[in-house]
Enzyme design. Structure first.
Site, mmCIF file in Angstrom:
data_model
loop_
_atom_site.group_PDB
_atom_site.id
_atom_site.type_symbol
_atom_site.label_atom_id
_atom_site.label_comp_id
_atom_site.label_asym_id
_atom_site.label_seq_id
_atom_site.Cartn_x
_atom_site.Cartn_y
_atom_site.Cartn_z
ATOM 1 N N GLN A 196 3.756 10.951 47.831
ATOM 2 C CA GLN A 196 3.737 12.539 47.098
ATOM 3 C C GLN A 196 5.289 13.035 47.496
ATOM 4 O O GLN A 196 5.532 13.143 48.635
ATOM 5 C CB GLN A 196 2.622 13.275 47.281
ATOM 6 N N THR A 197 5.953 13.563 46.521
ATOM 7 C CA THR A 197 7.314 14.489 46.984
ATOM 8 C C THR A 197 7.396 15.452 45.926
ATOM 9 O O THR A 197 7.371 15.319 44.771
ATOM 10 C CB THR A 197 8.354 13.520 47.278
ATOM 11 N N ARG A 198 7.908 16.774 46.512
ATOM 12 C CA ARG A 198 8.524 17.759 45.580
ATOM 13 C C ARG A 198 9.915 17.973 46.256
ATOM 14 O O ARG A 198 10.455 18.916 45.849
ATOM 15 C CB ARG A 198 7.835 18.685 45.788
ATOM 16 N N HIS A 202 15.363 12.071 52.051
ATOM 17 C CA HIS A 202 16.335 11.606 53.095
ATOM 18 C C HIS A 202 15.951 10.173 53.756
ATOM 19 O O HIS A 202 15.163 9.549 53.619
ATOM 20 C CB HIS A 202 16.437 12.899 53.966
ATOM 21 N N HIS A 205 12.320 10.154 55.074
ATOM 22 C CA HIS A 205 11.493 9.679 54.084
ATOM 23 C C HIS A 205 11.227 8.334 53.556
ATOM 24 O O HIS A 205 10.447 7.757 53.609
ATOM 25 C CB HIS A 205 11.806 10.749 52.809
ATOM 26 N N ARG A 291 2.343 15.981 57.196
ATOM 27 C CA ARG A 291 2.069 17.237 57.793
ATOM 28 C C ARG A 291 2.015 18.511 57.148
ATOM 29 O O ARG A 291 3.075 18.569 56.140
ATOM 30 C CB ARG A 291 2.722 17.675 59.135
ATOM 31 N N ASP A 292 1.186 19.484 57.058
ATOM 32 C CA ASP A 292 1.357 20.513 56.053
ATOM 33 C C ASP A 292 1.244 20.165 54.655
ATOM 34 O O ASP A 292 2.285 20.730 54.033
ATOM 35 C CB ASP A 292 2.048 21.620 56.565
ATOM 36 N N ALA A 294 1.418 19.760 50.917
ATOM 37 C CA ALA A 294 1.276 21.007 49.892
ATOM 38 C C ALA A 294 1.167 22.143 50.335
ATOM 39 O O ALA A 294 0.484 22.883 49.756
ATOM 40 C CB ALA A 294 0.491 20.629 48.910
ATOM 41 N N ARG A 436 20.987 47.869 25.356
ATOM 42 C CA ARG A 436 19.905 48.784 24.223
ATOM 43 C C ARG A 436 20.212 48.607 22.897
ATOM 44 O O ARG A 436 19.393 48.627 22.046
ATOM 45 C CB ARG A 436 19.767 49.852 24.755
ATOM 46 N N ALA A 477 17.093 50.674 35.633
ATOM 47 C CA ALA A 477 15.969 49.917 36.415
ATOM 48 C C ALA A 477 15.310 50.669 37.518
ATOM 49 O O ALA A 477 15.487 50.324 38.619
ATOM 50 C CB ALA A 477 16.949 48.832 37.138
#
Length: 572
Positions: A196-198, A202, A205, A291-292, A294, A436, A477
């Protein structure tokens, strides 16, 4: 090497109807009420329809939802850790009835599925946040989505799928669960370890995957999320190019890439269990949990949301029930003297350990510094460089905020002239009054309309910045939350954002009142006028504060140019 035997896996729930039924539903859908799916809902729908979310047969009803939130199980006792709900606004919820059919459409209006409504209810979102994510803290991206983006009502019911969402990118890598399981059979891969990766991959990994595959005697499935990940993550186009470059680092015919259109919730331990179930449905026999896993980072008090080992523990607890073997990614570090990666617990005494954190990686990319080969491969560095330009080559937005008459437009015009004089960027001025007139002429001056006007400016500015240009924006704003949304819009498109507070006092602005606006507001002829009958929320997060009381517009523009060069690093 791939192993020899494994069960075929769970039976996939196929929610895509046959061609005849699909045509019937498509013809009838014109008579149904329609719901235009959000990006997250499209991700969920695709995985419901293709079987990745088996055994779910649709968006959850109230009984399943409450059971999943409380005990990680559907009402019938089946393990399932994450609520999969169709959130809608109050008006739509009150317009439909139990038993009614609803056409679910993509953002181009194409009907993807028809839902038969079983349940309609208003959830307790704070309770959901506590039960599913551990605390009701909007520093958690899923909790922020729950409170700030998701609709106030949920509707549940079974689905009949007409077609999967259409994708135009990387179609050769988009396998459904059944297609992937068939591919494993064709390749005679009977043991497959899913990664699993997001993030980009490197050297550490790749080393972790190779070690896991060797231990399990399995092939490798690089299974990256290309739906929705954590805000600020590397875009999936860049990541997939990285994965395609890295796949050549594996022995021939032992590894492959398949894309997962999942909308992550960053739910830590629960999410690890969820990911394991999904990978089982795709045919994996082993799943790597890091580790950790998600994890969303730190909460509003500066503490990590989840213990780094909690995801591994929970995934292993349910591994037998899921029918998948959980493998630990380990924590690998590079040892200079050995010129290789080893487990952090196995580093010989006295040897130098080298590492580059995510923060340092982003800083190196922003500064144009080298990415060393011990950390990543040259082909990965090249792909990242294509996307992440050095800071002085990035597009950016200079966003002015201040009271009417504070001098925003005058300074902005002076800044634009100085930027044009340099000639190294395309520069666009998005003046509040001009926008506007041409882009928001139908809007009034209620808070909702003001917010929408500012968000439109932000959208255009983000697009300009994404393409390397400079957007200079000068709306009033007045509201802090809206300004923050614009900042995030620009940052999400990989542009830089500089908030300029023109803090000229109200009495000075009113004395300059060339248009007579303050006088009209004082007389009650203009309602909801910022600074008089409507509040101005001074920014606590301004990058620079200017005051036109004693300095000219040119002096302030020069000061701002120095800030962009010295402080922000946006000008070479």
């Amino acid at each position: 090497m791939p192993g020899l035997e494994t069960p075929d896996g769970p039976k996939l729930v196929d929610l895509l109807v046959g061609e005849k039924r699909a045509q019937e539903l498509k013809s009838a859908s014109a008579m149904y009420k329609s719901w235009d799916l959000t990006p997250r809902q499209i991700c969920d729908l695709e995985l419901l329809l293709n079987g990745a979310f088996s055994p779910l047969r649709g968006f959850m009803n109230k009984a399943d939802y409450e059971s999943v939130c409380q005990v990680m199980r559907l009402a019938d006792g089946t393990l399932w850790p994450m609520p999969i709900t169709l959130d809608v606004d109050e008006n739509f919820a009150k317009s439909i009835d139990i038993g009614e059919k609803v056409a679910l459409r993509d953002q181009e209006g194409v009907v993807l599925a028809v839902l038969t409504v079983d349940d309609i209810w208003k959830p307790d979102k704070s309770r959901e946040a506590e039960q599913v994510f551990g605390k009701d803290d909007t520093f958690h991206p899923a909790v922020a989505y729950l409170h700030n983006t998701a609709g106030d009502y949920y509707i549940g019911g079974k689905l009949e799928g007409l077609q999967l969402p259409v994708h135009y990118d990387f179609n050769d890598l988009r396998y459904t669960p059944q297609q992937l399981r068939d591919h494993f059979k064709k390749m005679r891969w009977t043991k497959v370890v899913a990664f699993q990766t997001r993030n980009p991959t490197h050297r550490n990994h790749v080393e972790a995957m190779l070690r896991a595959a060797k231990k399990a005697e399995a092939a490798i499935l690089i299974h990256p999320v290309v739906g929705m990940t954590k805000p600020g993550d590397v875009d999936y186009y860049t990541r997939v190019r990285v994965y395609k470059a890295v796949i050549n680092r594996f022995p021939t015919s032992t590894a492959m890439i398949s894309l997962l259109p999942l909308a992550m919730r960053m739910g830590g331990p629960r999410e690890a269990v969820w990911h394991a179930i999904i990978r089982k449905n795709y045919g994996a026999t082993h799943f790597i949990v890091g580790r950790d896993h998600a994890g969303p980072g730190k909460d509003s008090r500066g503490n990590y949301f989840y213990d780094p080992l909690a995801a591994m523990a929970l995934a292993k607890k349910y591994a037998d029930e899921i029918g998948i073997e959980i493998m630990e990614a380990g924590y690998l570090v590079y040892v200079k003297e050995l010129d290789k990666y080893v487990e952090s617990t196995e580093v010989p005494a006295g040897m130098d350990v080298m590492n580059i954190s995510g923060t340092e990686l982003r800083a190196r990319l922003a500064d144009g510094r080298e990415l060393p080969e011990w950390f990543t491969y040259p082909e990965v560095a090249a792909e990242l460089r294509r996307t992440y330009k050095p800071r002085d080559k990035q597009g950016f937005t200079v966003f002015f905020t201040g009271l009417s008459g504070s001098g925003k437009s005058t300074i902005a015009n002076a800044l634009m002239a100085k930027m044009m004089e340099r000639g190294d960027r395309t520069v666009t001025l998005l003046d509040g009054d001009i926008v506007r007139k041409h882009l928001s002429s139908e809007l009034g001056f209620s808070k909702e309309d003001r917010d929408l006007n500012v968000l439109r400016i932000g959208y255009v500015a983000a697009e300009i910045s994404k393409h390397g240009g400079v957007a200079i924006c000068t709306p009033i704003a007045p509201y802090d939350d809206t300004r923050k949304k614009v900042r995030n819009m620009v940052l999400e498109q990989r542009g830089a954002f500089v908030l300029v507070h023109v803090a000229t006092p109200l009495d000075i602005c009113e004395a300059r009142d060339r248009k007579g606006l303050y006088a009209a507001a004082r007389a009650g002829r203009i309602k909801e006028f910022t600074g008089i009958s409507d509040p101005y929320e001074e920014p606590a997060d301004a990058d620079i504060t200017l005051d036109t009381t004693e300095q000219t517009a040119e002096e302030l523009a020069n000061q701002l140019m120095l800030h962009l060069h010295e402080k922000e690093g946006l000008l070479a």
